[in-house]
Design a protein around this motif. Structure first.
Motif, short mmCIF file in Angstrom:
data_model
loop_
_atom_site.label_atom_id
_atom_site.label_comp_id
_atom_site.label_asym_id
_atom_site.label_seq_id
_atom_site.Cartn_x
_atom_site.Cartn_y
_atom_site.Cartn_z
N ARG A 162 0.87 -1.33 -0.07
CA ARG A 162 -0.14 -0.11 -0.19
C ARG A 162 0.91 1.45 0.01
NH1 ARG A 162 -5.07 1.62 0.93
NH2 ARG A 162 -5.82 -0.70 1.44
N LEU A 179 -6.28 -4.62 -0.61
CA LEU A 179 -5.10 -5.32 -1.65
C LEU A 179 -4.58 -6.69 -1.55
CD1 LEU A 179 -2.71 -1.93 -1.28
CD2 LEU A 179 -4.20 -2.64 -3.14
N ALA A 184 -7.01 -8.26 -6.74
CA ALA A 184 -6.37 -7.10 -6.61
C ALA A 184 -4.80 -7.44 -6.84
CB ALA A 184 -6.30 -6.45 -5.33
#
Length: 411
Positions: A162, A179, A184
């Motif tokens: 991130r 995430l 993702a």
């Protein structure tokens, strides 16, 4: 009694033996392993009182108290197998006790061995013996801790991912709330930078969502594509390429960790299922195989370890502490605790509200009284730990009506 202080290191142990009056009987540095433990047994035998000669070997071994700053490893298991009373002393307690013997700040391995011997001679009643857990419980503890560590490692890698995306590819953060979600990670593995992500057509995005078993696939695919193609600030090409390489490596690490977490979770469930108390743990609301294994592993299964529910709550760290001086009295959360157990109980309290009307009502009553969310979860966890203690002590499964017959918190 004979009291032994054992200051351990990776390859050796500094030990000191003292008698009931605190007189030093022997001091030695022993190697780690079979040779060292054999020499320790010989050292103890050479300095045991003459009156022990008439005792059974098991009774004689029970008159030896050993203080050491760990409760794990083959050395500790060998001490326990012999029948010695072994006390795992918290290193913080040793550091504080050392100041009673020397205010100069001097420290040595031999000096720490003396301090440990004095602790078990004078203050053993204030410390806990190493629990006599069964091999099955010890195995559950080992695999549950390893599984939990992998989960924490994956969380760290997701946070690093991130952080990297925020620096050069913020659109990915807007496109995916999680995430760590399979879609993702698959998209970032295929398109780790804004340029390649913007060129993705809708069909591969739809395929990723379908493999992740998502709903409303077409609408989600359109939203993701629009987000990735929207204008955004960019880093220079060379910097972007460097970040893309970092993202690719982070994605691979997260994928590997996810695979190992799933595999180890199956091992945890298998070990937990073989334990005699597994059914009682699973009967409690909010506990599944993995979370139940974590709690069982940290509590252990020694039936004599916790004298009552309060002792179990104190060990779990759910019961508060009181600081009182004069007219001032403050009740605080207990932060010096077993972090792994506290984390598991907190999750248990949150999950229990879904399957137990009594737990949900208890939590809501606390919230209506003005208690914060985390504090309410901690108090609910404290109540659940007490219920667990009752189930284990009585050998019964959880019963919703029995568990919540006591008065609820005042609103």
């Amino acid at each position: 009694m004979v009291y032994v202080g054992d200051d351990w290191a990776e390859d050796h142990h500094d030990v000191e033996l003292v008698d009931d009056d605190g007189r030093r009987l022997a001091r030695a540095r022993l190697p780690e392993g079979l040779e060292g433990i054999t020499r320790l047994h010989s050292l103890i035998a050479a300095h045991m009182p003459a009156s022990w000669a008439q005792l059974d070997p098991a009774d004689a071994a029970a008159r030896v108290r050993i203080g050491i700053e760990t409760d794990r490893g083959t050395w500790v298991q060998a001490l326990l197998a012999t029948g010695y009373q072994v006390y795992a002393i918290n290193p913080m307690s040793v550091a504080r006790y050392r100041q009673r013997h020397s205010t100069s700040g001097a420290k040595s391995d031999a000096g720490d061995a003396h301090v440990l011997a004095e602790i078990v001679r004078l203050d053993h009643a204030h410390h806990r013996q190493v629990a006599g857990d069964s091999p099955t419980a010890e195995a559950v503890k080992l695999v549950a801790r390893a599984h939990q560590s992998l989960v924490w490692d994956r969380t760290r890698q997701v946070l690093r991912l991130r952080s990297a995306l925020r620096e050069f590819f913020p659109a990915a953060l807007h496109a995916f709330d999680d995430l760590a979600a399979p879609e993702a990670l698959e998209l970032l593995d295929r398109a780790p930078d804004p340029d390649r992500a913007a060129k993705l057509s809708r069909s591969p995005i739809v395929a990723m969502l379908r493999r992740a078993n998502r709903r409303d696939i077409d609408a989600k695919a359109a939203a993701i594509q629009d987000t990735l193609r929207a204008p955004q600030l960019r880093q220079p090409h060379a910097v972007q390429a460097a970040y893309a390489a970092i993202v690719s490596s982070q994605v691979q690490l997260i994928n590997i960790l996810s695979i190992e977490i799933e595999h180890l979770g199956e091992v945890v469930a298998a070990h937990f299922g073989r334990h005699r108390d597994a059914e009682r743990y699973l009967s409690l609301p909010g506990l599944g195989e993995v979370l139940g294994a974590r709690i069982l592993g940290e509590f252990g299964d020694d039936p004599h370890r916790y004298t009552d529910a309060k002792a179990r709550r104190n060990y779990a760290g759910t019961s508060p502490i009181t600081r009182a001086s004069g007219s001032k009295r403050v009740v605080l959360a207990r932060y010096a605790r077993n972090r792994r157990l506290a984390d598991a109980v907190q999750q248990w309290a949150f999950c229990a509200m879904r399957g137990s009307p009594g737990a949900r009502a208890y939590y809501q009553a606390l919230r209506q009284r003005g208690t914060g969310h985390q504090a309410a979860l901690r108090q609910l966890g404290n109540r659940l730990v007490g219920i667990l203690h009752g189930c284990l002590k009585s050998g019964t499964r959880y019963n919703e009506a029995t568990a919540w017959t006591h008065p609820q918190p005042a609103s």
